[in-house]
Write a protein that holds these residues in place. Structure first.
Motif, PDB file in Angstrom:
ATOM      1  N   PHE A  85       0.847  -1.187   0.000  1.00 44.97           N
ATOM      2  CA  PHE A  85       0.000   0.000   0.000  1.00 44.97           C
ATOM      3  C   PHE A  85       0.883   1.237   0.000  1.00 44.97           C
ATOM      4  O   PHE A  85       2.102   1.153   0.174  1.00 44.97           O
ATOM      5  CB  PHE A  85      -0.973   0.006   1.187  1.00 44.97           C
ATOM      6  N   ARG A  86       0.285   2.380  -0.232  1.00 51.10           N
ATOM      7  CA  ARG A  86       1.021   3.633  -0.344  1.00 51.10           C
ATOM      8  C   ARG A  86       1.142   4.323   1.010  1.00 51.10           C
ATOM      9  O   ARG A  86       0.351   4.082   1.924  1.00 51.10           O
ATOM     10  CB  ARG A  86       0.338   4.591  -1.329  1.00 51.10           C
ATOM     11  N   GLY A  87       2.137   5.170   1.113  1.00 49.37           N
ATOM     12  CA  GLY A  87       2.338   5.949   2.318  1.00 49.37           C
ATOM     13  C   GLY A  87       3.019   7.270   1.985  1.00 49.37           C
ATOM     14  O   GLY A  87       3.596   7.427   0.903  1.00 49.37           O
ATOM     15  N   THR A  88       2.976   8.209   2.913  1.00 55.00           N
ATOM     16  CA  THR A  88       3.564   9.530   2.684  1.00 55.00           C
ATOM     17  C   THR A  88       4.386   9.956   3.892  1.00 55.00           C
ATOM     18  O   THR A  88       3.930   9.838   5.038  1.00 55.00           O
ATOM     19  CB  THR A  88       2.475  10.580   2.423  1.00 55.00           C
ATOM     20  N   PHE A  89       5.592  10.441   3.623  1.00 51.49           N
ATOM     21  CA  PHE A  89       6.418  11.008   4.678  1.00 51.49           C
ATOM     22  C   PHE A  89       6.028  12.468   4.880  1.00 51.49           C
ATOM     23  O   PHE A  89       5.888  13.224   3.917  1.00 51.49           O
ATOM     24  CB  PHE A  89       7.899  10.941   4.301  1.00 51.49           C
ATOM     25  N   SER A  90       5.823  12.835   6.122  1.00 51.20           N
ATOM     26  CA  SER A  90       5.521  14.230   6.432  1.00 51.20           C
ATOM     27  C   SER A  90       6.543  14.746   7.435  1.00 51.20           C
ATOM     28  O   SER A  90       7.268  13.976   8.071  1.00 51.20           O
ATOM     29  CB  SER A  90       4.106  14.371   7.007  1.00 51.20           C
ATOM     30  N   ASP A  91       6.583  16.047   7.569  1.00 51.25           N
ATOM     31  CA  ASP A  91       7.559  16.671   8.455  1.00 51.25           C
ATOM     32  C   ASP A  91       7.091  16.737   9.900  1.00 51.25           C
ATOM     33  O   ASP A  91       7.787  17.261  10.757  1.00 51.25           O
ATOM     34  CB  ASP A  91       7.866  18.088   7.955  1.00 51.25           C
ATOM     35  N   GLY A  92       5.914  16.201  10.161  1.00 52.20           N
ATOM     36  CA  GLY A  92       5.400  16.307  11.514  1.00 52.20           C
ATOM     37  C   GLY A  92       5.117  17.759  11.852  1.00 52.20           C
ATOM     38  O   GLY A  92       4.750  18.556  11.004  1.00 52.20           O
ATOM     39  N   ARG A  93       5.335  18.120  13.079  1.00 50.99           N
ATOM     40  CA  ARG A  93       5.122  19.504  13.492  1.00 50.99           C
ATOM     41  C   ARG A  93       6.333  20.340  13.137  1.00 50.99           C
ATOM     42  O   ARG A  93       7.481  19.929  13.316  1.00 50.99           O
ATOM     43  CB  ARG A  93       4.845  19.565  14.992  1.00 50.99           C
ATOM     44  N   THR A  94       6.084  21.512  12.606  1.00 56.48           N
ATOM     45  CA  THR A  94       7.168  22.394  12.184  1.00 56.48           C
ATOM     46  C   THR A  94       7.046  23.743  12.880  1.00 56.48           C
ATOM     47  O   THR A  94       6.001  24.083  13.444  1.00 56.48           O
ATOM     48  CB  THR A  94       7.142  22.603  10.657  1.00 56.48           C
ATOM     49  N   ILE A  95       8.119  24.482  12.818  1.00 55.88           N
ATOM     50  CA  ILE A  95       8.117  25.829  13.378  1.00 55.88           C
ATOM     51  C   ILE A  95       8.826  26.758  12.395  1.00 55.88           C
ATOM     52  O   ILE A  95       9.887  26.416  11.862  1.00 55.88           O
ATOM     53  CB  ILE A  95       8.805  25.871  14.773  1.00 55.88           C
ATOM     54  N   PRO A 248      12.821  21.015  19.815  1.00 60.47           N
ATOM     55  CA  PRO A 248      12.938  19.947  20.817  1.00 60.47           C
ATOM     56  C   PRO A 248      14.210  19.128  20.732  1.00 60.47           C
ATOM     57  O   PRO A 248      14.766  18.725  21.745  1.00 60.47           O
ATOM     58  CB  PRO A 248      11.698  19.090  20.565  1.00 60.47           C
ATOM     59  N   SER A 249      14.666  18.829  19.512  1.00 55.16           N
ATOM     60  CA  SER A 249      15.867  18.010  19.389  1.00 55.16           C
ATOM     61  C   SER A 249      16.772  18.586  18.318  1.00 55.16           C
ATOM     62  O   SER A 249      16.316  19.060  17.284  1.00 55.16           O
ATOM     63  CB  SER A 249      15.502  16.560  19.052  1.00 55.16           C
ATOM     64  N   LEU A 250      18.061  18.561  18.610  1.00 56.95           N
ATOM     65  CA  LEU A 250      19.066  19.029  17.672  1.00 56.95           C
ATOM     66  C   LEU A 250      20.106  17.930  17.469  1.00 56.95           C
ATOM     67  O   LEU A 250      20.368  17.161  18.392  1.00 56.95           O
ATOM     68  CB  LEU A 250      19.724  20.307  18.202  1.00 56.95           C
ATOM     69  N   ARG A 274      10.089  20.220  14.058  1.00 58.07           N
ATOM     70  CA  ARG A 274      10.214  20.130  15.518  1.00 58.07           C
ATOM     71  C   ARG A 274      10.445  18.704  15.974  1.00 58.07           C
ATOM     72  O   ARG A 274      10.722  18.446  17.131  1.00 58.07           O
ATOM     73  CB  ARG A 274       8.955  20.671  16.180  1.00 58.07           C
ATOM     74  N   GLY A 275      10.337  17.750  15.059  1.00 64.18           N
ATOM     75  CA  GLY A 275      10.576  16.353  15.388  1.00 64.18           C
ATOM     76  C   GLY A 275      11.030  15.611  14.149  1.00 64.18           C
ATOM     77  O   GLY A 275      11.277  16.199  13.101  1.00 64.18           O
TER      78      GLY A 275
END
Length: 438
Positions: A85-95, A248-250, A274-275
């Motif tokens: 099946f298909r899927g999509t990568f997203s950036d999650g929460r951004t700032i 949050p993480s670097l 942000r993640g």
């Protein structure tokens, strides 16, 4: 007279012999020519005979060959379902960072316009703490570790959780904050901020004390205006809202840098994730029972060729586009990615860190799920036949070419194979060959 006759006959012997020899030669040549013609005609007839055939011979030549059968072996194995099946990568929460003003420094007057003067980051790259990412009016935009967003300018005398977060970030960079209590912006924290800016190659922002008045700072997200204060004759150090962004993480991943040197600042100059990247798959609801947490997933981006391995983190409830079903904001255009059909969101997590090449990619997800708890006797689906008497059978071909029909009961099917159990009195074992076609 007699002598004369003999003389005449004797004189004629030469020509007679010549005439007789000439006739013999002609006869011989005629015989040879006739023989050659006969040989040629015979050879031509034999050659032509190869191309001339009777109707019976033509029918024999064009008759279909005797039918043969295609067989496949009976196997003993665990049946597995392969789901794609298909899927999509997203950036999650951004700032995003949008400078709204320029902080005061001791180097000169305030600029009249906000202008991009440097771009040091690229989309997809990772950035460290306290490193200039973008520069506007020769002031840096940089990231610091922390979960609380920057919502005001911070200066000497300020107190709060955001100050405590700043102090922790400064200490992680090796910048001691002296004896300042946690959550209180004192002289120790101010000194640490000065050292941080110096390491980046910039003068630390300060409050404007030339007029003896408080200098307005940048506009905060809540619309309030922060102020800079000074202590005595020494200008107070300021950490401007427009320059620092807490992540949050670097190292943090750069999502986009939508500006170039010379652009006027009219919106975000940089956006950071942000993640980590998140992968959401769009599973057909009919296959939901086949997928569970912990299953291994193979991920492929056909666009870039990048591959990765992941694990099913969670399987959500059925989502019907347009029905008002709630789903996480990070799904983005999930309806579009799922083709506008109902789907089950499947979260895939990485055992480490996702390859940056997969950012924003539409990918193919393959999950192999066990359909049986252990090895079972199985044959290709094409080997199973259903008769008019409702019996299900397979046809076994022996080593001698004989055929025998075996009644079976079918079970789980997966990947073109079906579980079969021979009926009482019938024998079927791994290695037997069954008919799958003709």
């Amino acid at each position: 007279m007699k002598r004369s006759e003999e003389h005449t006959r004797g004189t004629a012997d030469g020509p007679d012999d010549v005439i007789t020899g000439s006739r013999l030669d002609r006869r011989r040549r005629s015989t040879v020519v006739a023989a050659c013609c006969a040989a040629v005609l015979s050879a031509s007839g034999m050659f032509a005979a190869q191309w001339v055939q009777s109707p019976a011979e033509a029918a024999a030549r064009t008759r279909a060959p005797s039918p043969s059968v295609i067989t496949a072996p009976v196997v003993r194995q665990v049946l597995r379902n392969t789901l794609v099946f298909r899927g999509t990568f997203s950036d999650g929460r951004t700032i995003s960072v949008t400078p709204t003003s320029v902080a005061t420094s001791l180097r000169g007057s305030q600029p009249a316009v906000l202008l991009v003067t440097g771009v040091f980051a690229q989309a997809g790259r990772r950035v460290e703490a306290a490193r200039p990412l973008v520069e506007y009016d020769e002031r840096p935009v940089f990231a610091l570790p922390g979960t609380l967003p920057m919502y005001r300018d911070l200066t000497v005398g300020d107190q709060g959780k955001d100050v405590a977060q700043l102090q922790k970030a400064l200490r992680s960079l090796g910048r001691a904050t002296g004896g300042d209590p946690s959550g209180t912006f004192g002289s120790g924290t101010a000194a640490a901020v000065r050292r941080m800016y110096a390491a980046m190659g910039y003068a630390a922002p300060v409050a404007d004390t030339a007029t003896g008045k408080e200098q307005p700072g940048t506009t905060a997200q809540d619309g309030s205006s922060a102020v800079h204060r000074s202590t005595g004759s020494q200008p107070a150090v300021v950490l401007p809202f427009s320059e620092a962004v807490f992540v949050p993480s670097l190292p943090a991943r750069v999502v986009s840098v939508p500006v170039h040197v010379g652009d006027t600042v009219k919106g975000p100059v940089i956006t950071l994730a942000r993640g980590e990247m998140t992968l959401t798959g769009f599973l057909d609801p009919s296959e939901r029972r086949l997928v569970g947490a912990g299953m291994k997933a193979d991920i492929l981006s056909e666009a870039t060729g990048a591959r990765a391995m992941g694990t099913v983190d969670s399987v959500g409830a059925v989502v019907t586009p347009g029905s008002g079903d709630d789903r996480p904001a990070s799904d983005g255009d999930a309806d579009t990615a799922a083709g506008g059909s109902a789907y089950v969101p499947v979260r895939i997590k990485s055992s480490g860190r996702w390859d940056e090449k997969l950012a924003g990619q539409d990918v193919r997800i393959t999950i192999t799920a066990a359909a049986t708890s252990g090895p079972v006797t199985a044959v290709p689906e094409a080997a199973v036949s259903a008769g008019a008497d409702a019996r299900t059978t397979v046809t076994v071909v022996t080593a001698a070419g004989a055929r025998r029909v075996v009644a079976v009961t079918t079970g789980v099917s997966a990947d073109g194979m079906v579980q079969v159990t021979p009926a009482h009195g019938h024998a079927l074992q791994a290695g037997d060959r069954v008919v799958v076609g003709k």
